[in-house]
Design a protein around this motif. Structure first.
Motif, PDB file in Angstrom:
ATOM      1  N   ILE A 362      38.993  49.462  28.906  1.00 31.59           N
ATOM      2  CA  ILE A 362      39.576  48.230  29.476  1.00 31.59           C
ATOM      3  C   ILE A 362      39.352  48.245  30.993  1.00 31.59           C
ATOM      4  O   ILE A 362      39.612  49.258  31.661  1.00 31.59           O
ATOM      5  CB  ILE A 362      41.080  48.125  29.183  1.00 31.59           C
ATOM      6  CG1 ILE A 362      41.336  48.157  27.667  1.00 31.59           C
ATOM      7  CG2 ILE A 362      41.664  46.858  29.784  1.00 31.59           C
ATOM      8  CD1 ILE A 362      42.787  48.149  27.294  1.00 31.59           C
ATOM      9  N   THR A 363      38.881  47.100  31.576  1.00 35.23           N
ATOM     10  CA  THR A 363      38.688  46.988  33.036  1.00 35.23           C
ATOM     11  C   THR A 363      39.858  46.228  33.662  1.00 35.23           C
ATOM     12  O   THR A 363      40.554  45.469  32.990  1.00 35.23           O
ATOM     13  CB  THR A 363      37.396  46.226  33.356  1.00 35.23           C
ATOM     14  OG1 THR A 363      37.533  44.879  32.929  1.00 35.23           O
ATOM     15  CG2 THR A 363      36.197  46.863  32.666  1.00 35.23           C
ATOM     16  N   LYS A 364      40.042  46.435  34.988  1.00 37.09           N
ATOM     17  CA  LYS A 364      40.968  45.593  35.760  1.00 37.09           C
ATOM     18  C   LYS A 364      40.312  44.228  35.978  1.00 37.09           C
ATOM     19  O   LYS A 364      39.130  44.048  35.700  1.00 37.09           O
ATOM     20  CB  LYS A 364      41.282  46.240  37.114  1.00 37.09           C
ATOM     21  CG  LYS A 364      42.082  47.534  36.998  1.00 37.09           C
ATOM     22  CD  LYS A 364      43.514  47.263  36.610  1.00 37.09           C
ATOM     23  CE  LYS A 364      44.334  48.551  36.671  1.00 37.09           C
ATOM     24  NZ  LYS A 364      45.732  48.323  36.310  1.00 37.09           N
ATOM     25  N   SER A 365      41.066  43.293  36.489  1.00 40.73           N
ATOM     26  CA  SER A 365      40.574  41.935  36.688  1.00 40.73           C
ATOM     27  C   SER A 365      39.411  41.936  37.667  1.00 40.73           C
ATOM     28  O   SER A 365      39.414  42.659  38.684  1.00 40.73           O
ATOM     29  CB  SER A 365      41.690  41.040  37.216  1.00 40.73           C
ATOM     30  OG  SER A 365      41.214  39.729  37.399  1.00 40.73           O
ATOM     31  N   SER A 366      38.381  41.110  37.394  1.00 43.79           N
ATOM     32  CA  SER A 366      37.225  40.966  38.275  1.00 43.79           C
ATOM     33  C   SER A 366      36.804  39.511  38.280  1.00 43.79           C
ATOM     34  O   SER A 366      37.086  38.749  37.351  1.00 43.79           O
ATOM     35  CB  SER A 366      36.076  41.862  37.810  1.00 43.79           C
ATOM     36  OG  SER A 366      35.589  41.434  36.543  1.00 43.79           O
ATOM     37  N   ARG A 367      36.055  39.127  39.331  1.00 42.44           N
ATOM     38  CA  ARG A 367      35.547  37.763  39.428  1.00 42.44           C
ATOM     39  C   ARG A 367      34.142  37.841  39.990  1.00 42.44           C
ATOM     40  O   ARG A 367      33.975  38.315  41.125  1.00 42.44           O
ATOM     41  CB  ARG A 367      36.448  36.912  40.336  1.00 42.44           C
ATOM     42  CG  ARG A 367      35.991  35.456  40.371  1.00 42.44           C
ATOM     43  CD  ARG A 367      36.992  34.635  41.203  1.00 42.44           C
ATOM     44  NE  ARG A 367      36.582  33.261  41.224  1.00 42.44           N
ATOM     45  CZ  ARG A 367      35.691  32.750  42.091  1.00 42.44           C
ATOM     46  NH1 ARG A 367      35.159  33.521  43.006  1.00 42.44           N
ATOM     47  NH2 ARG A 367      35.346  31.492  42.015  1.00 42.44           N
ATOM     48  N   PRO A 368      33.099  37.499  39.201  1.00 42.66           N
ATOM     49  CA  PRO A 368      33.144  37.027  37.806  1.00 42.66           C
ATOM     50  C   PRO A 368      33.355  38.188  36.819  1.00 42.66           C
ATOM     51  O   PRO A 368      33.475  39.337  37.243  1.00 42.66           O
ATOM     52  CB  PRO A 368      31.763  36.382  37.657  1.00 42.66           C
ATOM     53  CG  PRO A 368      30.897  37.175  38.579  1.00 42.66           C
ATOM     54  CD  PRO A 368      31.746  37.551  39.749  1.00 42.66           C
ATOM     55  N   ARG A 369      33.362  37.897  35.478  1.00 46.93           N
ATOM     56  CA  ARG A 369      33.613  38.911  34.450  1.00 46.93           C
ATOM     57  C   ARG A 369      32.471  39.916  34.427  1.00 46.93           C
ATOM     58  O   ARG A 369      31.349  39.667  34.873  1.00 46.93           O
ATOM     59  CB  ARG A 369      33.756  38.251  33.083  1.00 46.93           C
ATOM     60  CG  ARG A 369      32.524  37.471  32.639  1.00 46.93           C
ATOM     61  CD  ARG A 369      32.535  37.180  31.161  1.00 46.93           C
ATOM     62  NE  ARG A 369      32.267  38.381  30.398  1.00 46.93           N
ATOM     63  CZ  ARG A 369      32.111  38.402  29.082  1.00 46.93           C
ATOM     64  NH1 ARG A 369      32.240  37.271  28.388  1.00 46.93           N
ATOM     65  NH2 ARG A 369      31.865  39.522  28.433  1.00 46.93           N
ATOM     66  N   VAL A 370      32.754  41.142  33.854  1.00 49.54           N
ATOM     67  CA  VAL A 370      31.755  42.199  33.696  1.00 49.54           C
ATOM     68  C   VAL A 370      31.565  42.475  32.200  1.00 49.54           C
ATOM     69  O   VAL A 370      32.432  42.193  31.362  1.00 49.54           O
ATOM     70  CB  VAL A 370      32.195  43.478  34.439  1.00 49.54           C
ATOM     71  CG1 VAL A 370      32.262  43.240  35.941  1.00 49.54           C
ATOM     72  CG2 VAL A 370      33.553  43.964  33.931  1.00 49.54           C
ATOM     73  N   LEU A 371      30.396  43.088  31.833  1.00 50.10           N
ATOM     74  CA  LEU A 371      30.080  43.528  30.457  1.00 50.10           C
ATOM     75  C   LEU A 371      30.232  45.030  30.367  1.00 50.10           C
ATOM     76  O   LEU A 371      30.069  45.746  31.376  1.00 50.10           O
ATOM     77  CB  LEU A 371      28.654  43.116  30.091  1.00 50.10           C
ATOM     78  CG  LEU A 371      28.354  41.604  30.167  1.00 50.10           C
ATOM     79  CD1 LEU A 371      26.900  41.351  29.830  1.00 50.10           C
ATOM     80  CD2 LEU A 371      29.276  40.830  29.237  1.00 50.10           C
TER      81      LEU A 371
END
Length: 1224
Positions: A362-371
């Motif tokens: 699980i990743t923390k929030s990012s902008r834009p999304r990551v794969l």
């Protein structure tokens, strides 16, 4: 005056002839009337005005009328000093000339011709003389020259008031160079009649363009050539321009998290410059800004580190100032790009072989999304499931699940979850775990010292537990007597057990146990376990007593009590021996049967009996446990606590020394148990407050601290100490040292000359030192300070300076200096007065005073003497005592220190009675002295003496001389000199007249000159007979070392007066007819001037005697006076010369060649050359009666002159004409 100026002879002749012609009847054919009429005239105040009046009316009196007031026919118009008649009366010109016109001249004028035999009176038309008065000042409100602060667009009222003027001035307002049209003006009456003031009011609406410019009030008037102006500087407040945000880069609002963002906000214009403020989502961030006043620009820089939570935030810059109606704002919205701050893998990476492992990334929030993608070592694993969720700050959360089967060969590989995105191509975000595949272990054993070996307590023992195989690594665990071994870490104690970590070497695992052996390890069993496997070993430890304890039968002890102490050794291996001592002294003790001991060791005990005293308090009683086999001793002590009352120790200080105004500490050295409950200090029967006071406090140890100590604090201080067991007392002396203070110093100290005297100086001081007295003599000269001829003595607090055979030069100020080592030293001033008999000053063998003996003048005789004590003066005339009761004699006596003066004033000096030898006698109790003063008539001055050369250059000579007696009149000096070999003499006046030094300039190098010095007054010169008033000098050459003067006054030939102008035939004939009468007229006028000169000298001498002042340079002064004797005593600061001079001054004239002597027969001309006319004019002016209009109105002298001229044979009309012209 006519005799002294040859150029006036033709004028006199012309006047006499005109007078004669004026009395001739005019021709009958001449018509009466005005040939020139006055006209209206306007002039400015202070200017000159002339009203013309031309009359054809011979024999008639002409005068002007002002507002109906007749000014009189006198051309000088005495009642109006600024008015006079101009023009030629013979031609009928009677123009009214007015100088320095003022407002009083603003009137109506008319020219009037008096009635005569030839016709009736004539009156010209009335004309008006208008005087223009310019305004002097303008009063501006607000104050002129100030700076006013206004708000742009608002209306303000400005007023400007002119000063008195005629006519009323015009007032104009100019705003920033533009004239204001909206002005209201009122004309008011001025402070005087005919004067007006103008008050103007303007309404001003300033704009921003007016900032820093002038608002001018301008007053104009016909009386002004240039308008007068006053102004104020306008400080116009106006709002600033809108703010502008300078964004770095092209893509406004787009930033990345972590970036340092610098934004500049600029606002231009505004007074005052704008106040800038940065806000973030409406909340203030930065209030710092800077201004450039020259360009009226305000700048504010915002520096911030962009964070993910700033996404969507609005940054705004606000600008406003004190006159802004609203806030101007410029903003920008942030679009923040940020990667995931962290990646988390959920689930366990440890699993037994051949079983499945399930994990989530699980990743923390990012902008834009990551794969997300998974890696095991270098092998990519396929996820079971991928998901995307909304995250914080407008970002997205990515999630990936993974399940796979583990094998033994996968143990130790890295399992990685990787996040990637096109927005973060240069960055990679990973999270990794080590895959742990579990399988069981194999063999276990212990390596260490052989069993049964004796180990000394404190020995370092290393035990190693070894195992082969297993994953995870075998958890090798150590046990002591069935309890797991841990690493205790008590604070401030060394680590006695060190438990190593599990170590791996290939497939072999080991764990080390390191022991610092102690009593608890004796015969203890140590076991290592790994799963179901175990191994054991046993230790034998020798140790000293683990604890030595002392037991007491009592806790509260007092002197005389018995104390029983028991020493117990709890456990040791092998057994120990016990012993007692007190402060190193061995004590006898008794053994006690032992009890059981821990750690499988041995116990021991012994007791001792003690008798207590106060000296035992705090002593230590020690029990020692000694092991012979181990060669080691352990000790324990018992500190005796004996309760006893206070006892002062031998080191208690009994005397304390302090300096006045300093601090003092009275220490306390006392022993007591318990500690003293209170320390009470008593001084002179008064108890000092334990809580302290303004100048003392009692410290915690009982010591008494004093500050600002005074001599009154000196004495014995009693200390009272108390505790629960009793009390004690002690006396402490405080010795206060203080600076000396002079108590007795007799000032002044007097002694007769030649006598002996002691100057006594008594002080109050502590300590009293033998050499603390010192003496100084005060004086300007260095030799004045010597005291070699005086004896210094001291005894106790008294010092003496003994003077033997006192001399006059020993009189003066002395200083007693006392220094006992405590600052500051004491200083006292005493004056030594040496009394001596009078000594009268004799400036010359015979002092002379001059006065006119006409019974109207006064003379003052000066007598000065030195002596102590005060002097009494007596006067005699020709040897006969002077009767001071005579109202003609007045004596004033002056005393100042040792200088005394007597001024004898003689009123109404008579040549017959008072031209005599006056003797002044000065007397005091020690003797007397006298001097003679000759009162003589005024005369020519005595020749100066002592003429000598002071300096010399090729072009000048510096001279110095001593003036002689001035004959009772102001004298001046003139230098006559000649160059040898050159005919003729040159003259140069000395300026200022009273100077006694002068530099003669205009000389030639390498030339021999003969120089004479002459003194002169109004009665003549001193002559050239005295050898002391002439000298011969030779100027040095240019090659000789002498400085050239700063300036040169060249000697030039005087310009000869031009010859008399040609006179008309008519005047020549008249001159021949009257030439026989000139001598009589001149003689009469000369006698008249001599009489006035004598009167002026008498009045001058009398006035000068009233203005004399006497200088005195000593301190003590007194004044006494008596009405009966008309004598007085006055103190002053100076002494006048011994004769009186009427001071005079005239400008220096260039040197002139000596004129050829006139024939001896021309007596009057000789006197006129010797005595310049202006000297007599000065005397005459000094004696002119105040308030007189002039000689024309002095009727009594005119009548006397007329009668004398009539006696010479002149007709009365001719006599009056002569006298009139002479006065003119």
């Amino acid at each position: 005056m006519a005799l002294r100026t040859p150029g006036r002879v033709p004028l006199l002749l012309l006047g006499l002839l005109t007078t004669g012609l004026a009395h001739l009847p005019p021709p009958a054919s001449t018509p009466r009337g005005f040939w020139a009429l006055p006209e209206n005239l306007t002039v400015v105040e202070g200017a000159t005005a002339e009203l013309r009046c031309g009359v054809s009316a011979p024999g008639s009196a002409v005068q002007w009328a002002k507002d109906g007031l007749l000014l009189g026919p006198d051309p000088r118009i005495p009642s109006f000093p600024r008015y006079r008649l101009e023009g030629d009366p013979d031609r009928g010109e009677f123009h009214l000339h007015i100088e320095a016109c003022d407002l009083s001249d603003d009137a109506e004028y008319e020219c009037q011709v008096g009635r005569s035999e030839t016709g009736p009176e004539l009156v010209s038309p009335r004309v008006i003389l208008t005087i223009l008065v310019p305004p002097k000042v303008l009063q501006l409100t607000p104050e002129a020259g100030s700076t006013v602060t206004w708000v742009a667009g608002q209306e303000y009222v400005v007023s400007c008031v002119s000063g008195d003027a005629k006519p009323a001035p015009d007032i104009t307002f100019i705003q920033s160079g533009q004239t204001i049209s909206d002005i209201s003006a009122n004309v008011n009456v001025g402070s005087q009649e005919k004067l007006f003031t103008t008050e103007a009011t303007a309404r001003v609406t300033p704009q921003s363009s007016d900032n820093g410019k002038l608002l001018v009030c301008e007053g104009s008037s016909p009386a002004l050539d240039t308008p007068i102006r006053v102004s104020v500087t306008m400080n116009v407040l106006f709002p600033p321009g809108p703010p502008v945000i300078e964004w770095p880069g092209l893509d406004e609002g787009h930033v990345r998290a972590g970036q340092s963002l610098e934004l500049l906000c600029v606002s231009r214009g505004g007074n005052p410059p704008a106040t800038l403020q940065w806000l973030k989502n409406g909340q203030p961030m930065s209030t710092a800004w800077g201004t450039e006043h020259a360009e009226a620009v305000a700048r504010s820089m915002l520096v911030m580190i962009v964070r993910p939570e700033d996404h969507g935030a609005r940054l705004s810059c606000e600008a406003h100032n004190s006159v802004s109606t609203g806030i101007q704002e410029r903003g920008v919205t942030l679009q923040v790009t940020f990667p995931p701050s962290a990646i988390t893998i959920l689930g366990s990476a440890s699993q037994s072989e051949n079983k499945n492992v399930t994990l989530s990334c699980i990743t923390k929030s990012s902008r834009p999304r990551v794969l997300l993608r998974w890696w095991l070592g270098w092998r990519q694993l396929l996820p079971t499931e991928d998901m995307v969720m909304d995250g914080l700050h407008g970002g997205h959360i990515s999630m990936s699940n993974l399940t796979f089967l583990v094998r033994r060969e996968d143990n130790g590989l890295t399992l990685t979850c990787e996040a990637f995105s096109e927005a973060f191509t240069k960055e990679t975000f990973k999270k990794s775990l080590i895959l742990n595949v579990k399988y069981p272990a194999q063999k276990l054993w212990i390596e260490g010292p052989p069993e049964g070996q004796r180990l000394r307590a404190g020995t370092r023992v290393r035990l190693v537990c070894l195992a082969i195989g297993g994953n995870p690594d075998p958890s090798l665990t150590w046990f002591k007597d069935s309890r797991a071994v841990t690493e205790p870490r008590p604070p401030q104690e060394p680590r006695r057990v060190q438990l190593g970590s599990l170590e791996k070497s290939g497939s072999t695992f080991s764990r080390e146990l390191v022991l610092i052996t102690g009593p608890s390890d004796n015969q203890a069993k140590f076991t290592c376990k790994a799963g179901q496997l175990s191994a054991s070993t046993q230790l034998v430890v020798q140790f000293p007593p683990t604890n030595v304890t002392i037991l007491a039968n009592a806790s509260a002890l007092r002197p005389g009590d018995a104390l029983n102490l028991t020493c117990v050794s709890v456990s040791s291996n092998p057994p120990v021996n016990l012993s007692w001592d007190k402060e190193g002294e061995r004590l006898e003790s008794v053994a006690i049967p032992p009890r059981s001991a821990p750690f499988k060791g041995s116990a021991a005990a012994r007791s001792v009996l003690l008798r207590m005293s106060s000296r035992d308090h705090g002593h230590r009683v020690t029990c020692r446990a000694h092991s012979t086999e181990l060669r080691e001793t352990m000790s324990a002590f018992y500190r005796l606590n004996v309760l006893y009352p206070p006892e002062f120790l031998g080191e208690q200080v009994l005397v304390v020394t302090a300096v006045e105004q300093g601090e003092a500490l009275l220490p306390v050295s006392v022993s007591a148990n318990p500690a003293p409950e209170a320390f009470n200090w008593t001084f002179r029967g008064y108890r000092l407050s334990p809580a302290g006071g303004p100048r003392h406090r009692i410290l915690s140890g009982g010591a008494l601290q004093l500050w600002n100590v005074t001599r009154a604090d000196d004495g014995l201080y009693q200390l009272h100490c108390q505790n629960s067991e009793g009390t004690a007392e002690a006396l402490v002396r405080l010795d206060v040292h203080y600076a000396p203070t002079i108590r007795v110093l007799q000032d002044p100290t007097e002694v007769n000359i030649g006598g002996s005297v002691d100057i006594v100086c008594t002080v109050d001081a502590n300590p009293i030192l033998p050499g603390m007295f010192n003496w100084e003599r005060l004086g300007e000269e260095e030799e004045d300070h010597s005291l070699d001829d005086m004896e210094k003595m001291s005894k106790g607090s008294t010092g003496r300076l003994r003077i033997h055979h006192a001399k006059l030069d020993q009189a003066g100020a002395y200083q007693c200096i006392v220094d006992n080592g405590v600052a500051p030293p004491a200083r006292g001033l005493v004056r030594l007065v040496v009394r001596f008999a009078p000594q009268v000053e004799h400036p010359t063998p015979l002092t002379k005073v001059a006065a006119a003996g006409d019974s109207t003048s006064s003379a003052t005789l000066h007598c000065r003497a030195r002596g102590v004590p005060n002097i009494v003066f007596t006067w005699t005339k020709n040897g006969v005592a002077l009767d001071l009761q005579d109202p003609r004699y007045t004596e004033h006596t002056y005393h100042q220190g040792m200088v005394h003066s007597s001024l004898l004033t003689i009123a109404n000096v008579s040549a017959a009675q008072d031209y005599a030898l006056f003797t002044c006698t000065a007397t005091n109790p020690l003797g007397s002295d006298r001097t003679n003063i000759q009162l003589v008539s005024i005369s020519r001055p005595d020749p100066p003496t002592g003429l000598k050369v002071m300096s010399m250059t090729p072009y000048s000579v510096g001279l110095e001389w001593k003036p002689g007696f001035d004959g009772g009149l102001p004298q001046r000096f003139q230098i006559r000199y000649e160059a040898l070999g050159t005919p003729g003499f040159l003259y140069m006046d000395v300026l200022p007249p009273q100077a006694t030094t002068f530099t003669l300039t205009g000389l030639q190098p390498s030339t021999r000159y003969r120089v004479w010095l002459l003194a002169s007054n109004a009665l003549g010169d001193s002559g050239l007979m005295d050898k002391g008033s002439q000298i011969s000098v030779t100027t040095p050459g240019l090659d000789q070392p002498s400085g050239q003067p700063d300036y040169q006054l060249p000697t030039e030939q005087p310009t000869r007066p031009s010859g008399l102008p040609l006179m008309p035939v008519l005047f020549a004939v008249g001159g021949l007819l009257l030439l026989s009468n000139i001598s009589c007229v001149g003689g009469f006028l000369w006698q008249r001037r001599l009489r006035r000169l004598a009167e002026g000298i008498s009045e001058k001498t009398e006035a000068g005697s009233e203005e004399d002042r006497v200088r005195n340079e000593y301190e003590d002064s007194q004044w006494t006076g008596g009405q009966d004797t008309q004598s007085s005593m006055v103190s002053t600061t100076d002494v006048e010369p011994y004769y009186h001079s009427m001071k005079d001054f005239s400008p220096q004239l260039p040197p002139t060649l000596e004129e050829v002597s006139y024939p001896r027969g021309l007596t009057h001309l000789e006197e006129d050359m010797a005595f310049p006319g202006h000297l007599y004019d000065e005397v005459e002016k000094l004696n002119a009666p105040s308030g007189a209009w002039g000689p024309l109105y002095d009727e009594v002298p005119m009548q006397s002159e007329v009668s004398d001229l009539v006696a010479c044979g002149y007709s009365r009309i001719q006599v009056l004409s002569i006298v009139f012209l002479c006065y003119l």
